[in-house]
Design a protein around this motif. Structure first.
Motif, mmCIF file in Angstrom:
data_model
loop_
_atom_site.group_PDB
_atom_site.id
_atom_site.type_symbol
_atom_site.label_atom_id
_atom_site.label_comp_id
_atom_site.label_asym_id
_atom_site.label_seq_id
_atom_site.Cartn_x
_atom_site.Cartn_y
_atom_site.Cartn_z
ATOM 1 N N SER A 295 0.833 -1.204 0.000
ATOM 2 C CA SER A 295 0.000 0.000 0.000
ATOM 3 C C SER A 295 0.865 1.250 0.000
ATOM 4 O O SER A 295 0.400 2.349 0.287
ATOM 5 N N VAL A 296 2.145 1.077 -0.318
ATOM 6 C CA VAL A 296 3.085 2.193 -0.281
ATOM 7 C C VAL A 296 3.248 2.801 -1.672
ATOM 8 O O VAL A 296 3.471 2.092 -2.655
ATOM 9 N N ASP A 327 7.313 4.935 2.060
ATOM 10 C CA ASP A 327 7.303 4.178 3.312
ATOM 11 C C ASP A 327 7.941 2.809 3.043
ATOM 12 O O ASP A 327 8.286 2.510 1.909
ATOM 13 N N ASN A 349 -4.295 4.200 -1.774
ATOM 14 C CA ASN A 349 -5.291 4.498 -0.747
ATOM 15 C C ASN A 349 -6.235 3.333 -0.522
ATOM 16 O O ASN A 349 -6.512 2.962 0.613
ATOM 17 N N ARG A 351 -5.677 0.236 -1.091
ATOM 18 C CA ARG A 351 -4.957 -0.866 -0.449
ATOM 19 C C ARG A 351 -4.776 -0.607 1.043
ATOM 20 O O ARG A 351 -4.923 -1.507 1.846
ATOM 21 N N SER A 352 -4.450 0.640 1.415
ATOM 22 C CA SER A 352 -4.222 0.851 2.850
ATOM 23 C C SER A 352 -5.548 0.773 3.601
ATOM 24 O O SER A 352 -5.588 0.312 4.729
ATOM 25 N N ASP A 353 -6.654 1.182 2.949
ATOM 26 C CA ASP A 353 -7.974 0.971 3.567
ATOM 27 C C ASP A 353 -8.221 -0.508 3.781
ATOM 28 O O ASP A 353 -8.640 -0.935 4.853
ATOM 29 N N GLN A 355 -6.031 -2.913 3.998
ATOM 30 C CA GLN A 355 -5.147 -3.458 5.027
ATOM 31 C C GLN A 355 -5.658 -3.127 6.424
ATOM 32 O O GLN A 355 -5.623 -3.956 7.322
ATOM 33 N N ARG A 356 -6.129 -1.893 6.571
ATOM 34 C CA ARG A 356 -6.654 -1.473 7.864
ATOM 35 C C ARG A 356 -7.850 -2.360 8.238
ATOM 36 O O ARG A 356 -7.966 -2.834 9.346
#
Ligand code: GTP
Ligand code: MG
Length: 375
Positions: A295-296, A327, A349, A351-353, A355-356
């Motif tokens: 997600s970087v 990151d 974005n 992907r990080s959602d 992952q969260r």
């Protein structure tokens, strides 16, 4: 042959699903969009709808269209070097083997230079008067390999399983076998330390049969090469086998497209910021490319090869150290280059959602377990 659903067939034919359902209905088959059709039925529907059906050789398709190779790449495939991972129990001689291979095969000029540790080494082998490149992966603890396994994708094409002839099959040998199996990677066994007093080749062969690895000269199909990594004995025979297996594997990628691949390792460098080693599995990575790794988000500022030299681009099967990430991604994360910053940002974005969300679910699940444990 592969089955496909009504929906997939409609997509393939670029027709509304209702057309497919109607055609099936006329032929006396009641179906909904999720219905699975065998290949004959799918062909029949396509023909009824005026399509010419072409039978694609299924095996080669299955081999070529992997997670890294898309259908659009099929027209532009070129041979790529094999990626080989050396695995085996502690102290059985993995590093020594890699060192010897490098020492004898890597350009002599490197001797004085600083070799960057990027977890991968490119080696030029001469075979039938042709130079062939092989990429050896030296992932500590095989982190990327394990992460790949969890996702069911392949980061390596061939595994060399090192087993010390004076020690035999040990727990991590067994673990390595199961990793390679799960990833459907062919295994070449290097029975190492044959120069030692207590070397017992047949004992190793015997023990390996318990894990369904039967030597060719015992009527099985597993290539086993006795070597001494320390003395550099019989390494040519081992490398010959690597090239042979690579040829059978028929490895291809499309260098003429934006790169994608896998993060082999990554860390935060005090001076240089996030640094990641990428294994490029398809396409060509270039300085200036915008990419998402896990997600970087990143923009390739510089790339450094395994000899510590800066490179402007890197093609399929190559591994490079990449600077310019925002990151530190995780080993085993996949990366992909995007044509414009905007789509890269939105993918990062998403992907990080995701992952969260996953972390949250995992946290909830573990909480539920612990609550149950106390109730
Ligand atoms: P880990 O990275 O700790 O899992 O070990 P490894 O599998 O990389 O083993 P390494 O190459 O570090 O070798 C372990 C020891 O075995 C070293 O002392 C080597 O010198 C020795 N060794 C490796 N290969 C040979 C060989 O072919 N013959 C002999 N006699 N010793 C060897
Ligand atoms: Mg080692």
């Amino acid at each position: 042959a592969t089955d496909l659903t009504v929906q997939e067939l409609a997509l393939e034919l670029k027709l509304p699903e209702t057309e497919v359902i109607k055609t099936l209905f006329i032929k006396g088959i009641a179906a909904n969009i999720n219905q699975t059709l065998d290949i004959e039925t799918a062909e029949m529907v396509a023909q009824e709808l005026g399509y010419e059906v072409e039978t694609v050789e299924e095996e080669s398709m299955a081999r070529k269209v992997t997670e890294m190779i898309d259908v659009e790449d099929l027209e532009n495939l070129q041979r790529r070097p094999p990626v080989v991972t050396i695995m085996g129990h502690v102290d059985h001689g993995k590093t020594t083997l890699l060192d010897s291979i490098r020492e004898t095969k890597v350009a002599q000029g490197e001797a004085g230079g600083i070799t960057q540790h990027i977890g991968a080494y490119h080696v030029d082998l001469t075979h039938n008067d042709e130079v062939q490149q092989v990429v050896f992966l030296d992932t500590p603890g095989h982190e990327a390999f394990t992460a790949m396994r969890a996702r069911g994708t392949r980061v390596t094409d061939i595994a060399i399983l090192v087993v010390a002839a004076d020690d035999g099959v040990r727990p991590q040998t067994v673990e390595a076998i199961s990793h390679a199996r799960a990833a459907k990677v062919p295994i070449i066994v290097a029975i190492n330390k044959i120069d030692k007093e207590g070397a017992q080749l047949d004992r190793v062969r015997q023990e390996l049969t318990e894990y369904e690895l039967v030597a060719e000269d015992w009527g099985g199909e597993t290539i086993m090469v006795p070597v001494s990594a320390l003395k550099g004995e019989n390494l040519d025979a081992l490398l010959e086998m690597v090239l042979l297996v690579a040829e059978v594997e028929d490895l291809h990628a499309n260098p003429n497209r934006p790169a994608k691949g896998t993060v082999i390792e990554a860390h935060l460098d005090k001076a240089r910021g996030p640094v990641a080693s990428f294994l490029i599995q398809n396409g060509t990575l270039k300085v200036g490319d915008t990419l998402v790794a896990g997600s970087v988000l990143g923009k390739v500022r510089a790339m450094i090869d395994d000899r510590g030299e800066r490179v402007q681009q890197a093609g399929p099967s190559f591994a490079v150290e990449v600077l310019g990430l925002s990151d530190v991604p995780a080993a085993g994360d996949e990366f992909e280059v995007f044509g414009d910053d905007k789509s890269a940002r939105s993918v990062a974005n998403d992907r990080s959602d995701q992952q969260r969300q996953t972390r949250l679910q995992q946290a909830m699940a573990s909480r539920r377990v612990s609550l149950n444990a106390f109730s």
